[in-house]
Design a protein around this motif. Structure first.
Motif, PDB file in Angstrom:
ATOM      1  N   LEU A 147       0.021 -15.460  11.528  1.00 28.42           N
ATOM      2  CA  LEU A 147      -0.353 -15.974   9.988  1.00 28.42           C
ATOM      3  C   LEU A 147      -0.234 -15.086   9.469  1.00 28.42           C
ATOM      4  CD1 LEU A 147      -1.778 -19.503  11.057  1.00 28.42           C
ATOM      5  CD2 LEU A 147       0.172 -19.372  10.203  1.00 28.42           C
ATOM      6  N   SER A 148      -1.182 -14.146   9.866  1.00 23.57           N
ATOM      7  CA  SER A 148      -1.732 -12.950   8.929  1.00 23.57           C
ATOM      8  C   SER A 148      -0.677 -12.552   8.237  1.00 23.57           C
ATOM      9  CB  SER A 148      -2.882 -11.599   9.748  1.00 23.57           C
ATOM     10  OG  SER A 148      -2.456 -11.241  10.786  1.00 23.57           O
ATOM     11  N   ASN A 149       0.430 -12.519   9.168  1.00 24.83           N
ATOM     12  CA  ASN A 149       1.857 -11.439   8.463  1.00 24.83           C
ATOM     13  C   ASN A 149       2.738 -12.070   7.232  1.00 24.83           C
ATOM     14  OD1 ASN A 149       1.639  -9.690  10.864  1.00 24.83           O
ATOM     15  ND2 ASN A 149       2.633 -10.968  12.283  1.00 24.83           N
ATOM     16  N   LEU A 150       1.608 -13.353   7.235  1.00 22.09           N
ATOM     17  CA  LEU A 150       2.325 -14.070   5.428  1.00 22.09           C
ATOM     18  C   LEU A 150       1.904 -13.005   5.086  1.00 22.09           C
ATOM     19  CD1 LEU A 150       1.792 -17.579   6.712  1.00 22.09           C
ATOM     20  CD2 LEU A 150       4.351 -16.476   6.187  1.00 22.09           C
ATOM     21  N   LYS A 151       0.916 -12.043   4.379  1.00 22.82           N
ATOM     22  CA  LYS A 151       0.192 -11.305   3.701  1.00 22.82           C
ATOM     23  C   LYS A 151       1.268 -10.536   3.822  1.00 22.82           C
ATOM     24  CE  LYS A 151      -4.440 -12.186   5.835  1.00 22.82           C
ATOM     25  NZ  LYS A 151      -4.972 -10.996   6.881  1.00 22.82           N
ATOM     26  N   VAL A 152       1.730  -9.912   4.103  1.00 22.85           N
ATOM     27  CA  VAL A 152       3.244  -9.142   3.583  1.00 22.85           C
ATOM     28  C   VAL A 152       4.155  -9.177   2.366  1.00 22.85           C
ATOM     29  CG1 VAL A 152       4.838  -7.556   4.740  1.00 22.85           C
ATOM     30  CG2 VAL A 152       3.207  -8.395   5.988  1.00 22.85           C
ATOM     31  N   LEU A 153       4.915 -10.512   2.890  1.00 18.78           N
ATOM     32  CA  LEU A 153       5.232 -10.718   1.714  1.00 18.78           C
ATOM     33  C   LEU A 153       4.732 -11.179   0.146  1.00 18.78           C
ATOM     34  CD1 LEU A 153       8.093 -11.825   0.346  1.00 18.78           C
ATOM     35  CD2 LEU A 153       7.631 -14.893   1.433  1.00 18.78           C
ATOM     36  N   VAL A 154       2.980 -11.202   0.235  1.00 19.73           N
ATOM     37  CA  VAL A 154       2.395 -11.901  -0.624  1.00 19.73           C
ATOM     38  C   VAL A 154       2.109 -10.998  -1.360  1.00 19.73           C
ATOM     39  CG1 VAL A 154      -0.176 -12.738  -2.316  1.00 19.73           C
ATOM     40  CG2 VAL A 154       1.552 -14.056   0.217  1.00 19.73           C
ATOM     41  N   ILE A 155       1.660 -10.228  -0.489  1.00 20.29           N
ATOM     42  CA  ILE A 155       1.198  -8.268  -1.235  1.00 20.29           C
ATOM     43  C   ILE A 155       2.481  -7.327  -1.561  1.00 20.29           C
ATOM     44  CG2 ILE A 155       0.646  -5.563  -0.435  1.00 20.29           C
ATOM     45  CD1 ILE A 155      -0.812  -7.489   1.843  1.00 20.29           C
ATOM     46  N   ALA A 156       3.644  -8.104  -1.498  1.00 20.57           N
ATOM     47  CA  ALA A 156       4.686  -7.241  -2.158  1.00 20.57           C
ATOM     48  C   ALA A 156       4.926  -7.822  -3.836  1.00 20.57           C
ATOM     49  CB  ALA A 156       6.150  -7.521  -1.277  1.00 20.57           C
ATOM     50  N   ILE A 157       4.688  -9.261  -3.824  1.00 23.22           N
ATOM     51  CA  ILE A 157       4.814 -10.295  -4.276  1.00 23.22           C
ATOM     52  C   ILE A 157       3.606  -9.401  -5.361  1.00 23.22           C
ATOM     53  CG2 ILE A 157       4.962 -11.979  -6.540  1.00 23.22           C
ATOM     54  CD1 ILE A 157       6.102 -13.654  -3.596  1.00 23.22           C
ATOM     55  N   LEU A 158       2.520  -9.055  -5.438  1.00 20.64           N
ATOM     56  CA  LEU A 158       1.855  -8.596  -5.750  1.00 20.64           C
ATOM     57  C   LEU A 158       1.438  -7.341  -7.120  1.00 20.64           C
ATOM     58  CD1 LEU A 158      -1.276 -10.346  -3.723  1.00 20.64           C
ATOM     59  CD2 LEU A 158      -0.665 -11.333  -6.051  1.00 20.64           C
ATOM     60  N   LEU A 159       2.452  -6.114  -5.194  1.00 20.28           N
ATOM     61  CA  LEU A 159       2.318  -4.922  -5.782  1.00 20.28           C
ATOM     62  C   LEU A 159       3.635  -4.757  -6.829  1.00 20.28           C
ATOM     63  CD1 LEU A 159       2.346  -3.353  -1.865  1.00 20.28           C
ATOM     64  CD2 LEU A 159       0.869  -2.842  -3.682  1.00 20.28           C
ATOM     65  N   LYS A 160       5.240  -5.427  -7.128  1.00 22.55           N
ATOM     66  CA  LYS A 160       5.128  -6.046  -7.904  1.00 22.55           C
ATOM     67  C   LYS A 160       5.030  -6.345  -9.197  1.00 22.55           C
ATOM     68  CE  LYS A 160      10.012  -6.236  -9.287  1.00 22.55           C
ATOM     69  NZ  LYS A 160      10.533  -4.759  -9.710  1.00 22.55           N
ATOM     70  N   MET A 161       4.173  -7.148  -9.524  1.00 19.21           N
ATOM     71  CA  MET A 161       3.531  -7.983 -10.727  1.00 19.21           C
ATOM     72  C   MET A 161       1.941  -6.803 -10.900  1.00 19.21           C
ATOM     73  SD  MET A 161       3.532 -11.916  -9.474  1.00 19.21           S
ATOM     74  CE  MET A 161       2.342 -12.249 -11.052  1.00 19.21           C
ATOM     75  N   ILE A 162       1.602  -6.130 -10.265  1.00 19.88           N
ATOM     76  CA  ILE A 162       0.251  -5.560 -10.794  1.00 19.88           C
ATOM     77  C   ILE A 162       0.080  -4.112 -10.833  1.00 19.88           C
ATOM     78  CG2 ILE A 162      -2.193  -4.965 -10.014  1.00 19.88           C
ATOM     79  CD1 ILE A 162      -2.493  -7.578  -8.813  1.00 19.88           C
ATOM     80  N   MET A 163       0.783  -3.650 -10.030  1.00 27.27           N
ATOM     81  CA  MET A 163       0.781  -1.895  -9.658  1.00 27.27           C
ATOM     82  C   MET A 163       2.357  -1.236  -9.536  1.00 27.27           C
ATOM     83  SD  MET A 163      -1.258  -1.347  -6.554  1.00 27.27           S
ATOM     84  CE  MET A 163      -0.755   0.803  -7.017  1.00 27.27           C
ATOM     85  N   LYS A 164       3.856  -2.575 -10.304  1.00 27.33           N
ATOM     86  CA  LYS A 164       4.666  -2.742 -10.459  1.00 27.33           C
ATOM     87  C   LYS A 164       5.377  -2.153 -10.093  1.00 27.33           C
ATOM     88  CE  LYS A 164       3.672  -4.253 -14.382  1.00 27.33           C
ATOM     89  NZ  LYS A 164       4.019  -5.052 -15.373  1.00 27.33           N
ATOM     90  N   ARG A 165       5.365  -2.118  -8.340  1.00 27.26           N
ATOM     91  CA  ARG A 165       6.288  -1.611  -7.387  1.00 27.26           C
ATOM     92  C   ARG A 165       7.924  -1.491  -7.630  1.00 27.26           C
ATOM     93  NH1 ARG A 165       3.318   0.169  -2.710  1.00 27.26           N
ATOM     94  NH2 ARG A 165       1.827   1.226  -3.896  1.00 27.26           N
TER      95      ARG A 165
END
Length: 401
Positions: A147-165
């Protein structure tokens, strides 16, 4: 605003896009030393993260905990603060001549001002570390790790939104493949007949899962942004403030519990065992290692390395506790590993590299054209000067011999 430690001048803090571009340039020119550091980080993280749910499971007694999970988190943060202080003392003793001490009041005050943002991930980590114990009441260790692996997708979206990755299409497909792999591993370890806060077991488990995925993802992204935006600050300074904030938040939680349950809950060592002591040491080492991921590597790499630890967790859980490794778990892990390989494969970065090489080619062509033009101008100028001198010599009267 960032204040210089020498001249005390102030400049504007870098925005998220500037931090993202700087990281992209750094990622495209990694050295063999950096790759070796990443291998060490991933290897150490796999062992520590893989052991964490096992130790939490070993700490349970009759399906529950005899100790306060917040006390474990508080002691973990204190251990990390002690480590940061020891490393700062070590660096202070080996500083070069003329360098300012890392433990001077002015240096600590300036670093504290520049790293106030670390209080945000510290609060989120305090919440997440408590959720890690709650999740063990609903799922076995291997499922918690999946279940903790689901964080990867959420982190990718947040990196795209917050850090413009920026991510390529292949990398987004790899993240989608990751979700498929996790979905294959069906959730069949819910305890029947239990409730949480008046909710059925399934409802409580899914609610905790959403929080368990979202909160640490936010913490990781804010932590990486805070550390990379203040890259000139010593990592041990940043660890000191991050873990100091974390210890403060957990201590406030302990005081809050004492108000409702009485002074007896202030005994932070009550109900602890050898397993919990090992858990505290493991969590402290894992947190320290994570700071190096956020400072010098990448949040996505950190979470994918945790994915590899799922294999270790599943095998250890089966050997130690007799949990069955289903075909769903094996297939899910296989898909997750393929997703990881696809995300970090060179093929996923071909587009960016080709664009970068095309830009470099255009720049080199423009540079060569400018050099050729300047050379032609110099040649033409030299010819004009030579012709001008010849005309002057022809017009000069000849002197009689």
């Amino acid at each position: 605003m960032i204040e210089c430690s020498v001249c005390h001048s102030k400049i504007a803090s870098p925005n998220s896009k500037a931090v993202s571009r700087a990281y992209d340039r750094h990622r495209n020119h990694v050295s063999s030393k950096t790759r070796f550091l990443n291998v060490l980080l991933v290897s150490g993280d796999c062992v520590l993260v893989g052991l964490q749910p096992i130790l939490v499971y070993m700490s349970k007694v009759d399906g529950g905990f005899n100790f306060s999970p917040i006390s474990v988190n508080f002691l973990t943060e204190v251990a990390k603060v002690i480590f940061a202080i020891v490393m700062l003392l070590f660096q202070a003793r080996h500083k070069k001549v003329g360098e300012k001490s890392l433990l001077s009041i002015s240096t600590l005050v300036q670093a504290a001002r520049n790293n106030l943002l670390l209080a945000v991930p510290a609060l989120l980590y305090a919440i997440n570390n408590y959720l890690k114990f709650i999740m063990q009441l609903y799922f076995n260790p291997a499922t918690v790790k999946m279940l903790s692996n689901l964080k990867v997708l959420v982190i990718a979206i947040l990196l795209k939104m917050i850090m413009k990755r920026r991510f390529s299409i292949i990398q987004w497909e790899a993240l989608a493949l990751l979700l498929i792999g996790i979905s294959i591993n069906q959730l069949r370890s819910l305890p029947e007949g239990t409730t949480s806060f008046g909710l059925p077991a399934a409802t409580g488990a899914y609610l905790y899962t959403i929080i368990f995925v979202t909160v640490p993802s936010l913490a990781s992204v804010f932590n990486e942004y805070a550390m990379k935006s203040q890259f000139e600050t010593s990592i041990y300074h940043q660890n000191l403030f991050l873990y100091g904030y974390g210890a403060m938040f957990n201590f406030l939680a302990i005081l809050g519990i004492a108000i409702f349950k009485g002074p007896s809950s202030l005994d932070i060592l009550q109900g602890h065992s050898k397993a919990t002591m090992l858990l505290i040491c493991n969590n402290a080492a894992q947190g320290i290692l994570s700071s190096f991921f956020f400072k010098y590597a990448d949040t996505i790499l950190k979470k994918y390395s945790s994915t590899i630890a799922t294999i270790f967790t599943g095998i250890a859980s089966a050997v130690l506790f007799g949990h069955t490794l289903t075909i769903n778990f094996v297939l899910g892990i296989s898909v997750v590993i393929i997703s990881m390989h696809q995300f970090f494969s060179a093929l996923s970065k071909v587009k960016d590299e080709q664009q970068g090489s095309s830009f470099e080619m255009v720049d080199s062509q423009d540079s060569q054209r400018s050099k050729d033009a300047s050379f032609l101008n110099m040649t033409a100028g030299a010819n004009e000067d030579a012709g001008h001198r010849v005309n002057e010599e022809e017009k000069r009267p000849l002197l009689p011999v």
